[in-house]
Design a protein around this motif. Structure first.
Motif, PDB file in Angstrom:
ATOM      1  N   GLN A 158       0.821  -1.206   0.000  1.00 54.73           N
ATOM      2  CA  GLN A 158       0.000   0.000   0.000  1.00 54.73           C
ATOM      3  C   GLN A 158       0.854   1.254   0.000  1.00 54.73           C
ATOM      4  OE1 GLN A 158      -2.330  -0.526   3.592  1.00 54.73           O
ATOM      5  NE2 GLN A 158      -1.035   0.901   4.727  1.00 54.73           N
ATOM      6  N   VAL A 159       0.296   2.290  -0.576  1.00 57.55           N
ATOM      7  CA  VAL A 159       0.913   3.613  -0.586  1.00 57.55           C
ATOM      8  C   VAL A 159      -0.086   4.572   0.052  1.00 57.55           C
ATOM      9  CG1 VAL A 159       1.752   5.502  -2.028  1.00 57.55           C
ATOM     10  CG2 VAL A 159       2.295   3.140  -2.639  1.00 57.55           C
ATOM     11  N   THR A 160       0.353   5.266   1.084  1.00 58.82           N
ATOM     12  CA  THR A 160      -0.494   6.211   1.798  1.00 58.82           C
ATOM     13  C   THR A 160      -0.033   7.630   1.494  1.00 58.82           C
ATOM     14  OG1 THR A 160      -0.932   4.629   3.571  1.00 58.82           O
ATOM     15  CG2 THR A 160      -1.327   6.958   4.056  1.00 58.82           C
ATOM     16  N   ALA A 161      -0.967   8.452   1.082  1.00 56.98           N
ATOM     17  CA  ALA A 161      -0.694   9.862   0.779  1.00 56.98           C
ATOM     18  C   ALA A 161      -1.452  10.731   1.770  1.00 56.98           C
ATOM     19  CB  ALA A 161      -1.118  10.196  -0.645  1.00 56.98           C
ATOM     20  N   GLU A 162      -0.801  11.778   2.265  1.00 54.73           N
ATOM     21  CA  GLU A 162      -1.441  12.687   3.206  1.00 54.73           C
ATOM     22  C   GLU A 162      -1.197  14.135   2.786  1.00 54.73           C
ATOM     23  OE1 GLU A 162       0.144  11.572   7.026  1.00 54.73           O
ATOM     24  OE2 GLU A 162      -1.506  10.169   7.373  1.00 54.73           O
ATOM     25  N   TYR A 163      -2.195  14.966   3.034  1.00 55.94           N
ATOM     26  CA  TYR A 163      -2.120  16.401   2.778  1.00 55.94           C
ATOM     27  C   TYR A 163      -2.521  17.111   4.057  1.00 55.94           C
ATOM     28  CZ  TYR A 163      -3.247  21.064   0.980  1.00 55.94           C
ATOM     29  OH  TYR A 163      -3.278  22.427   0.771  1.00 55.94           O
ATOM     30  N   GLY A 164      -1.740  18.128   4.465  1.00 50.54           N
ATOM     31  CA  GLY A 164      -2.161  18.914   5.616  1.00 50.54           C
ATOM     32  C   GLY A 164      -1.000  19.516   6.374  1.00 50.54           C
TER      33      GLY A 164
END
Length: 355
Positions: free
Chosen positions: A104-110
């Protein structure tokens, strides 16, 4: 005459419908929109980058790709998260049950976390010594398994910089139990493209995008060296020593070393268990990277020093995680002071300026 017109109209209608059908088949066959799958609020599309997003990512038996995503970022919603997962199953010769693997690849913005401990954990994940500088003046680091990009000031939230991050993970679940394994998303160039696409998409939805989208055309040119077992001295700096035990599985990674950035990290790396961020040392005078340390307590005992070096605001940071806290020789504070003095001297701060 009216009958002929009706027949001609029916014929042309049939041709038009056929054209639409043929066009749709063509779009599907070439995997073009609107049939191509997209992920993470439209930032990534199937077959648009590394193998993980393409057909090769589904080469294992029983493989399927799916994505889960929060609501996209917006002017009033500052945090967003998306995970793309490829799961596969293979027969187990030693059991009637199949083995299940998940990448899995997890992307986060913030914005970066406001609390000190959460901020330090964020820094440990994203200032890993395996990271290479992003090209073309972008503020961040990229590795084959993770990446981080600090966004322009217009995207700050309550004085904290916002960033986009990517991190991979992989597990195998069989009769021996669940094991964590390394997983490479793609080349550094491929991961950089994913990161920039994610940043432009996120900023556009949050309403803080610059007039011109972020882009990169230059190659990623600096490759950090492999992790080392030896930790004496730490970060290859004489006098910077942490006692980790003779037979420990700690690995140190010396990363970027230049006039405006230096990174070094330590992690517990053993087969079947996740990497444990255990120690982190950073120097940066890049304004947007330095801003990531704003709000953390300052002082040698806290592992954070700020100074002006050659007219540039410079941050020195050192942190030992729970497993290595108190393992500095002769003590943690002295180790940080030696790191600061050595790096400050290297970049020309002088004995008084960099300490």
């Amino acid at each position: 005459m009216d009958g002929r017109r009706k027949r001609r109209g029916a014929i042309w209608a049939g041709v038009a419908v056929g054209a639409v059908v043929v066009s749709g088949v063509g779009l599907w066959a070439t995997d073009s929109p609107p049939f191509r799958d997209s992920y993470c609020w439209g930032a990534w599309q199937q077959d648009s980058g590394p193998d993980f997003l393409g057909e090769k990512g589904l080469a294992k038996s029983g493989s399927e790709r799916k994505a889960t995503e929060s609501a996209p970022p917006s002017a009033g919603r500052h945090l967003a998260r998306c995970t793309v997962t490829v799961q596969s199953t293979v027969p187990d010769d030693d059991s009637d049950e199949s083995l299940t693997f998940q990448e899995q690849v997890t992307a986060e913005y913030g914005p970066v976390p406001s609390g000190a401990e959460d901020r330090r954990a964020w820094i440990a994940r994203h200032f890993d010594g395996s990271g290479t500088r992003l090209p073309d003046g972008l503020d961040g680091l990229v590795s084959p398994d993770r990446a981080m990009l600090v966004l322009p000031r217009a995207c700050d939230v309550d004085g904290r910089p916002s960033a986009v991050t990517i991190r991979s993970g992989s597990t195998g679940d069989g009769h021996l139990g669940k094991l964590t394994m390394p997983f490479t998303i793609g080349t550094r160039s491929e991961v950089t493209r994913m990161l920039v696409d994610l940043a432009n998409t996120g900023m556009g939805k949050a309403g803080c995008a610059p007039a011109e989208p972020l882009r990169t055309t230059s190659p990623v040119v600096t490759i950090p060296e492999d992790a080392e077992r030896a930790m004496h001295p730490l970060c290859r700096i004489p006098g910077v020593t942490v006692e980790s035990g003779k037979d420990s599985e700690y690995r140190q990674q010396v990363g970027v070393v230049d006039g405006r950035l230096q990174t070094c990290s330590v992690a517990w790396r053993a087969r079947g268990v996740p990497d444990e961020p255990a120690a982190q040392y950073v120097m940066t005078s890049e304004p947007r990277l330095a801003a990531l340390f704003d709000g953390l307590p300052e002082g040698a005992a806290e592992g954070l020093a700020r100074t002006e070096c050659k007219g540039r605001r410079t941050v020195f940071y050192g942190h030992l995680g729970t497993a290595l806290k108190g393992a500095g020789e002769p003590d943690d504070r002295t180790v940080f002071e030696r790191f600061t003095e050595s790096v400050g001297r290297r970049i020309g701060c002088g004995s008084g300026e960099g300490a």
